[in-house]
Design a protein around this motif. Sequence first.
Motif, PDB file in Angstrom:
ATOM      1  N   ARG A 166       0.790  -1.054  -0.018  1.00 45.29           N
ATOM      2  CA  ARG A 166       0.030   0.035   0.074  1.00 45.29           C
ATOM      3  C   ARG A 166       0.768   1.342   0.041  1.00 45.29           C
ATOM      4  O   ARG A 166       1.792   1.413   0.691  1.00 45.29           O
ATOM      5  N   GLY A 167       0.550   2.267  -1.030  1.00 42.09           N
ATOM      6  CA  GLY A 167       1.318   3.363  -0.982  1.00 42.09           C
ATOM      7  C   GLY A 167       0.328   4.552  -0.351  1.00 42.09           C
ATOM      8  O   GLY A 167      -0.735   4.602   0.079  1.00 42.09           O
ATOM      9  N   ARG A 168       0.478   5.888  -1.036  1.00 40.96           N
ATOM     10  CA  ARG A 168      -0.061   7.065  -0.826  1.00 40.96           C
ATOM     11  C   ARG A 168      -1.470   6.918  -1.192  1.00 40.96           C
ATOM     12  O   ARG A 168      -1.659   6.449  -2.340  1.00 40.96           O
ATOM     13  N   ARG A 200       0.914 -18.088   6.466  1.00 41.88           N
ATOM     14  CA  ARG A 200      -0.556 -17.816   6.561  1.00 41.88           C
ATOM     15  C   ARG A 200      -1.169 -18.790   5.712  1.00 41.88           C
ATOM     16  O   ARG A 200      -0.712 -19.445   4.686  1.00 41.88           O
ATOM     17  N   ALA A 201      -2.518 -18.866   6.135  1.00 42.70           N
ATOM     18  CA  ALA A 201      -3.644 -19.654   5.244  1.00 42.70           C
ATOM     19  C   ALA A 201      -3.676 -18.971   3.687  1.00 42.70           C
ATOM     20  O   ALA A 201      -3.784 -17.947   3.827  1.00 42.70           O
ATOM     21  N   ILE A 202      -3.411 -19.800   2.646  1.00 42.70           N
ATOM     22  CA  ILE A 202      -3.735 -19.229   1.426  1.00 42.70           C
ATOM     23  C   ILE A 202      -5.008 -19.998   0.853  1.00 42.70           C
ATOM     24  O   ILE A 202      -4.953 -21.242   0.287  1.00 42.70           O
ATOM     25  N   PRO A 247      -0.645  -9.854   6.155  1.00 40.42           N
ATOM     26  CA  PRO A 247       0.896  -9.580   6.708  1.00 40.42           C
ATOM     27  C   PRO A 247       1.700 -11.041   6.556  1.00 40.42           C
ATOM     28  O   PRO A 247       1.342 -11.951   6.671  1.00 40.42           O
ATOM     29  N   GLY A 248       2.958 -10.631   6.437  1.00 38.23           N
ATOM     30  CA  GLY A 248       3.901 -11.908   6.516  1.00 38.23           C
ATOM     31  C   GLY A 248       3.902 -12.564   5.112  1.00 38.23           C
ATOM     32  O   GLY A 248       3.262 -12.085   4.199  1.00 38.23           O
TER      33      GLY A 248
END
Length: 229
Positions: free
Chosen positions: A58-60, A127-129, A121-122
């Motif tokens: 994520r950016g501006r 994490r689950a996909i 995150p991570g």
Amino acid sequence: MSRATGVSRAALRSWRDGTRGARTSGCPRCASVPGPPEPQAAYAYLLGQYLGDGTLSRGRGNVWSLRIACADSYPLIMAECAGAVRALRPNNTISRLHRQGCTYVTARWKHWPCLFPQHGPGMKHTRAIVLEPWQEEVVGRHTAEFLRGLFHSDGCRMTNWTRRTVAGVERRYEYPRWFFSNRSADILALCSGSLDRLGIAHRFPRPDTISVARREAVAALDAVVGRRS
């Protein structure tokens, strides 16, 4: 009026024509009747690439960047990846960020997380996909394109060899073999399930690797993945 008020001509024209605020995000998942991204074949391929070597950041202004890492040694795969992004977002600017040994195919859009809800995150293997039901339908319709994206990102085709003694003479035999490696058990399961759907025999020589070695299975996968170049 524009000079007198300082309001841009485009804004004044949109007010005059009643189109002010009529622009939409173009996101198929945020539409009043959500649907899959179109064209679906391009999305299935890009989903495979994203699960293998893609990230969202994520950016501006809450604008997200989709980045797919493509090896510089495979320029045609890089071009196909950029083509899939352009098919989904024809008006977006696609940039290429060079790093040692690879190039990131990048496009910015506020709604990339809608198309890739597996973002989180991570690292992916921590994490689950799990695919959403609408993604499962797309992959079911375009399994070959999904596998092509997976193997273009985390797959490789190698030539193995062995020696056999025939009629007292030792001979060297070579045979091709496909591998797909990923640290995520969920992504491996998605790849395995897609191979099963196409009837391509495979096995797990290691917990993080899928091998396709039978002659007919290699030929079938060759037809799906094509030449890595």
